[in-house]
Design a protein around this motif. Sequence first.
Motif, PDB file in Angstrom:
ATOM      1  N   ILE A 236      65.793  42.393-102.194  1.00  0.00           N
ATOM      2  CA  ILE A 236      64.953  43.376-103.180  1.00  0.00           C
ATOM      3  C   ILE A 236      63.604  43.549-102.685  1.00  0.00           C
ATOM      4  O   ILE A 236      62.873  42.672-102.607  1.00  0.00           O
ATOM      5  N   SER A 237      63.174  44.621-102.375  1.00  0.00           N
ATOM      6  CA  SER A 237      61.760  44.945-102.067  1.00  0.00           C
ATOM      7  C   SER A 237      61.224  45.739-102.894  1.00  0.00           C
ATOM      8  O   SER A 237      61.520  46.651-103.638  1.00  0.00           O
ATOM      9  N   ALA A 238      59.767  45.275-103.713  1.00  0.00           N
ATOM     10  CA  ALA A 238      59.067  45.854-104.627  1.00  0.00           C
ATOM     11  C   ALA A 238      58.023  46.202-104.303  1.00  0.00           C
ATOM     12  O   ALA A 238      56.880  45.060-104.145  1.00  0.00           O
ATOM     13  N   GLY A 239      57.451  47.413-104.211  1.00  0.00           N
ATOM     14  CA  GLY A 239      56.290  47.799-103.735  1.00  0.00           C
ATOM     15  C   GLY A 239      55.822  46.978-102.260  1.00  0.00           C
ATOM     16  O   GLY A 239      54.835  46.972-102.007  1.00  0.00           O
ATOM     17  N   GLY A 240      57.142  47.049-101.399  1.00  0.00           N
ATOM     18  CA  GLY A 240      56.954  46.599-100.308  1.00  0.00           C
ATOM     19  C   GLY A 240      56.401  47.145 -99.182  1.00  0.00           C
ATOM     20  O   GLY A 240      56.370  48.351 -98.947  1.00  0.00           O
ATOM     21  N   TRP A 241      55.992  46.420 -98.355  1.00  0.00           N
ATOM     22  CA  TRP A 241      55.206  46.728 -97.107  1.00  0.00           C
ATOM     23  C   TRP A 241      56.229  46.463 -95.846  1.00  0.00           C
ATOM     24  O   TRP A 241      57.059  45.485 -95.926  1.00  0.00           O
TER      25      TRP A 241
ATOM     26  N   ALA B 176      45.749  48.551-108.153  1.00  0.00           N
ATOM     27  CA  ALA B 176      47.087  48.234-108.229  1.00  0.00           C
ATOM     28  C   ALA B 176      47.805  48.550-109.690  1.00  0.00           C
ATOM     29  O   ALA B 176      49.024  49.056-109.686  1.00  0.00           O
ATOM     30  N   PHE B 177      47.017  48.484-110.762  1.00  0.00           N
ATOM     31  CA  PHE B 177      47.363  48.870-111.985  1.00  0.00           C
ATOM     32  C   PHE B 177      46.631  50.145-112.450  1.00  0.00           C
ATOM     33  O   PHE B 177      45.978  49.878-113.330  1.00  0.00           O
ATOM     34  N   ASN B 178      46.918  51.315-111.705  1.00  0.00           N
ATOM     35  CA  ASN B 178      46.489  52.516-112.180  1.00  0.00           C
ATOM     36  C   ASN B 178      47.079  53.145-113.461  1.00  0.00           C
ATOM     37  O   ASN B 178      46.717  54.328-113.648  1.00  0.00           O
ATOM     38  N   GLU B 179      48.222  52.401-113.943  1.00  0.00           N
ATOM     39  CA  GLU B 179      48.730  53.072-115.128  1.00  0.00           C
ATOM     40  C   GLU B 179      47.946  53.108-116.321  1.00  0.00           C
ATOM     41  O   GLU B 179      47.157  52.159-116.358  1.00  0.00           O
ATOM     42  N   PRO B 180      47.966  54.097-117.133  1.00  0.00           N
ATOM     43  CA  PRO B 180      47.009  54.030-118.344  1.00  0.00           C
ATOM     44  C   PRO B 180      47.569  52.704-119.308  1.00  0.00           C
ATOM     45  O   PRO B 180      48.365  52.266-119.187  1.00  0.00           O
ATOM     46  N   HIS B 181      46.434  52.146-119.693  1.00  0.00           N
ATOM     47  CA  HIS B 181      46.283  51.183-120.529  1.00  0.00           C
ATOM     48  C   HIS B 181      46.630  50.012-120.038  1.00  0.00           C
ATOM     49  O   HIS B 181      47.751  49.292-120.451  1.00  0.00           O
ATOM     50  N   SER B 182      46.466  49.490-118.821  1.00  0.00           N
ATOM     51  CA  SER B 182      47.093  48.371-117.904  1.00  0.00           C
ATOM     52  C   SER B 182      45.862  47.261-117.993  1.00  0.00           C
ATOM     53  O   SER B 182      45.444  46.487-117.155  1.00  0.00           O
ATOM     54  N   THR B 183      44.926  47.126-119.217  1.00  0.00           N
ATOM     55  CA  THR B 183      43.880  46.332-119.352  1.00  0.00           C
ATOM     56  C   THR B 183      44.361  44.909-119.334  1.00  0.00           C
ATOM     57  O   THR B 183      43.709  44.087-118.718  1.00  0.00           O
TER      58      THR B 183
ATOM     59  N   GLY C  60      68.494  45.564 -88.764  1.00  0.00           N
ATOM     60  CA  GLY C  60      69.629  44.434 -88.731  1.00  0.00           C
ATOM     61  C   GLY C  60      70.085  43.801 -89.976  1.00  0.00           C
ATOM     62  O   GLY C  60      70.977  42.982 -90.059  1.00  0.00           O
ATOM     63  N   VAL C  61      69.418  44.254 -91.199  1.00  0.00           N
ATOM     64  CA  VAL C  61      69.760  43.701 -92.544  1.00  0.00           C
ATOM     65  C   VAL C  61      71.202  44.146 -92.845  1.00  0.00           C
ATOM     66  O   VAL C  61      71.459  45.412 -92.786  1.00  0.00           O
ATOM     67  N   ARG C  62      72.080  43.301 -93.301  1.00  0.00           N
ATOM     68  CA  ARG C  62      73.484  43.807 -93.891  1.00  0.00           C
ATOM     69  C   ARG C  62      73.722  43.528 -95.297  1.00  0.00           C
ATOM     70  O   ARG C  62      74.756  43.780 -95.662  1.00  0.00           O
ATOM     71  N   CYS C  63      72.920  42.719 -95.790  1.00  0.00           N
ATOM     72  CA  CYS C  63      73.306  42.543 -97.355  1.00  0.00           C
ATOM     73  C   CYS C  63      72.902  43.681 -98.054  1.00  0.00           C
ATOM     74  O   CYS C  63      71.983  44.619 -97.849  1.00  0.00           O
ATOM     75  N   PRO C  64      73.331  43.574 -99.463  1.00  0.00           N
ATOM     76  CA  PRO C  64      73.040  44.828-100.464  1.00  0.00           C
ATOM     77  C   PRO C  64      71.414  44.590-100.455  1.00  0.00           C
ATOM     78  O   PRO C  64      71.084  43.589-100.827  1.00  0.00           O
ATOM     79  N   THR C  65      70.852  45.772-100.562  1.00  0.00           N
ATOM     80  CA  THR C  65      69.444  45.935-100.642  1.00  0.00           C
ATOM     81  C   THR C  65      68.924  47.015-101.556  1.00  0.00           C
ATOM     82  O   THR C  65      69.467  48.061-101.717  1.00  0.00           O
ATOM     83  N   LEU C  66      68.031  46.636-102.520  1.00  0.00           N
ATOM     84  CA  LEU C  66      67.375  47.635-103.391  1.00  0.00           C
ATOM     85  C   LEU C  66      65.933  47.668-103.169  1.00  0.00           C
ATOM     86  O   LEU C  66      65.308  46.627-102.979  1.00  0.00           O
ATOM     87  N   VAL C  67      65.426  48.575-102.996  1.00  0.00           N
ATOM     88  CA  VAL C  67      64.072  49.081-102.585  1.00  0.00           C
ATOM     89  C   VAL C  67      63.434  49.863-104.234  1.00  0.00           C
ATOM     90  O   VAL C  67      63.952  50.698-104.565  1.00  0.00           O
ATOM     91  N   ILE C  68      62.447  49.076-104.518  1.00  0.00           N
ATOM     92  CA  ILE C  68      61.664  49.696-105.803  1.00  0.00           C
ATOM     93  C   ILE C  68      60.359  49.895-105.311  1.00  0.00           C
ATOM     94  O   ILE C  68      59.481  48.995-104.734  1.00  0.00           O
ATOM     95  N   HIS C  69      59.912  51.190-105.739  1.00  0.00           N
ATOM     96  CA  HIS C  69      58.542  51.586-105.265  1.00  0.00           C
ATOM     97  C   HIS C  69      58.039  52.678-106.209  1.00  0.00           C
ATOM     98  O   HIS C  69      58.817  53.431-106.623  1.00  0.00           O
ATOM     99  N   GLY C  70      56.781  52.415-106.633  1.00  0.00           N
ATOM    100  CA  GLY C  70      56.271  53.525-107.601  1.00  0.00           C
ATOM    101  C   GLY C  70      55.518  54.400-106.581  1.00  0.00           C
ATOM    102  O   GLY C  70      55.143  54.429-105.310  1.00  0.00           O
ATOM    103  N   ASP C  71      55.571  55.736-107.171  1.00  0.00           N
ATOM    104  CA  ASP C  71      55.280  57.003-106.320  1.00  0.00           C
ATOM    105  C   ASP C  71      53.865  57.070-106.462  1.00  0.00           C
ATOM    106  O   ASP C  71      53.196  57.936-105.879  1.00  0.00           O
ATOM    107  N   ASN C  72      53.239  56.366-107.352  1.00  0.00           N
ATOM    108  CA  ASN C  72      51.722  56.526-107.289  1.00  0.00           C
ATOM    109  C   ASN C  72      51.131  55.142-106.827  1.00  0.00           C
ATOM    110  O   ASN C  72      49.999  54.594-107.544  1.00  0.00           O
TER     111      ASN C  72
ATOM    112  N   GLY D 147      52.743  52.335-110.335  1.00  0.00           N
ATOM    113  CA  GLY D 147      51.783  51.733-109.340  1.00  0.00           C
ATOM    114  C   GLY D 147      52.358  50.837-108.608  1.00  0.00           C
ATOM    115  O   GLY D 147      53.773  50.734-108.144  1.00  0.00           O
ATOM    116  N   HIS D 148      51.542  49.622-108.251  1.00  0.00           N
ATOM    117  CA  HIS D 148      51.952  48.693-107.181  1.00  0.00           C
ATOM    118  C   HIS D 148      52.845  47.570-107.566  1.00  0.00           C
ATOM    119  O   HIS D 148      53.771  46.956-107.022  1.00  0.00           O
TER     120      HIS D 148
END
Length: 722
Positions: A156-161, A197-204, A241-253, A281-282
């Motif tokens: 699983i990649s989350a906000g990954g480079w 990184a936390f550009n979503e509203p009300h992320s204090t 070359g990765v062969r395992c099930p892979t999930l990529v999670i990424h914010g469009d902002n 966000g990130h």
Amino acid sequence: MGETPIRIPKRLALVAGELPAPGTLPDPYPYETVEPHRQGFVERDGVRTWYGQFGESGPWLAFAPIYQIANTYLLRGVVPWLSQHFRVLVMDLRGNGRSDRPATQAGYSFDHYYADFVAVLDELEIERTAVVGISATAMTAIRLAHEQPQRISHLISAGGWVNMRMEDPAMHELAQQALVKMRSNWPAFLDGFFGAAFNEPHSTKPLEDAVVRNGWVSSGDIVAMGRTGWLGNEVRELAKGVRCPTLVIHGDNDKIAPLSQGETIASLVPGARMLKIEGGGHLLAGRDPIAFARAVRDFVGAAPTHATWVRGMARKRKALFISSAIGLGHVQRDLAIAREMRAQQPDLQVDWFTVHPASTYLEREGERVHPICKRLGNESRHFESQAGEHDLQAFFALRTMDEVMALNFLVFAELMKAEHYDIVIGDEAWEVDYHYHENPEIKRQPFVFLTDFVGCLPMEEGNEREAFLCADRNADDIEHVARYPWIRDRAIFVGNEDDVPELPFGPGLPEIRDWTKHNFAFTGYALPFDPKLLADTDALRARHGYTRDEKLVIAAVGGTSVGGSLLHRIAQTFPLMKKQVPELHMVLVAGPRLPRDAFPTMDGLDVLPYVHNLFEHLACSDLALVQGGLSTCMELVATRRPFLRFPLERHFEQCIHVTHRMRNYCAECTVRFSDLTARELADKALQTMHAPITYKPVETDGAARAARQILAVMENRAWAAA
């Protein structure tokens, strides 16, 4: 020459307040709701890396150690719940958390980060695991999946480079400028980085946590070296070359790792799935822990081998009642409402969703507390941890309860998926109300929200930060209700319109009473008893072992240890009062969390750990001395007993909302704990004991009215009469 003062950006000062000493770890660390099953250090080339295993059973789920600007605390919204389903491995990457901080650049490289991760996997003898890579650490996870494919079940990649070579000259220049700013003005860099990184509203709150409890635990010099170790690396060829099930999670902002990075990973890894977070966000694990945790669980977790589906017409009528466990007042009135519901709908089964001490009370009353509640975090324990000597900054206690709220909502959502309820009733169920609004797709059945106060209010005059954050939380709630009015099928205020103070939610926000009138129904107060049945004080005294000729004083502070200071002060008044009233008998109800032997032993002074249905004892007392919560005070008003209430300092609900309601009922009985010595308190108590009662009557049908409104939602027939 003195040290150069730290320059704190205005936004950061408002959100995070005064920063602790640099390098200070949060306490507890990393989590408050779950302890590590195993923890320790792995040493490589003289550098120690800390790791923790949470959860004892299930498949392995390993979080690759996150970039040095953060640490394991970042995952507090997701690991406690995931550890109920997996054996979760977390690590602090060299440079932050409990891990060492090498002093030279040679100690920081992508090869070191990868080798540290592998060394911990080897130490724990993890032969097969799902791996999660967040931000830059996605490169570590991809490399492991490529180099040791037999070891990785899911990726699983989350906000990954995937590429940090900075091949674009403009990006290279920005990266160099960031390194300079890290070293020259660390607070400003943290504010800018995590603000992006936390550009979503009300992320204090996630912004505060990220700066104070993540970035500030390290230093600009260390993180600059850590980041340099990441720059110049990429894993695009490895991803192919990765062969395992892979999930990529990424914010469009995502302002830190562009969406294109996640899209590249998804295109390179054969068969990868892409979950795009619109408006995200990130750092999804920090800002949207419910969505993140559920996505990980659903992707990695195996389906149960056995399941039951009950045909619709074979299902019994069932309600789930969520009762806040902060004190016992909520659960007593909730039980009164539930009993009225069953009286009006005899075939209705009610299950309870709460923790100790409320769960203990319900079980003693013969109610069914759902077994899943054993997995909940304890709200009362959290509030106790935030309290001082008769002082509780209730707003910040509520604000810092986000780990408990995330865990408890995730457990609740599991229950909603596994079982069928016709309705959910939540009495100050803040976790369900908040996360339902943040994740509206999870709601599956009618939801009724109850509360006896509306609006967080600042208590400290001149505290700009508190005022700002209170207003931000109120604005978030107001926007939630406006956008998703159907989340609360009905919102019930347990009281009357004039019990709501005429104060603003904050600058530019509505007035609380006007907004509440527009968004809530009113039922009057819901008493857990009929005052007429408690009017015979002689009979009550005989039932509970008190004598007719004694002067009975009962002091009670609820089911937590927060009132310990008040009880000790009251105990000091006892000999002073008894000297003037020889027939005085004082009962201190210490609750389940205060040890009896902490109080003095004196003739006529009893210390009890718990009194079931305390309201019966209060109803036959000559005087009550109580902390200041609404439920006990309203019960004393209803039974027309003399009492003094001592609101906790800085507790906005007790000091503002409850005090306002007491004035409405002509119960001017509020005393500041810090204002009176033991002698003055003794005199004030005896004066109150003999003063005439002028309270307004309390309505006796509030529970029945609330029950009718809840059942009307369940019946869903309001449209027929429209």
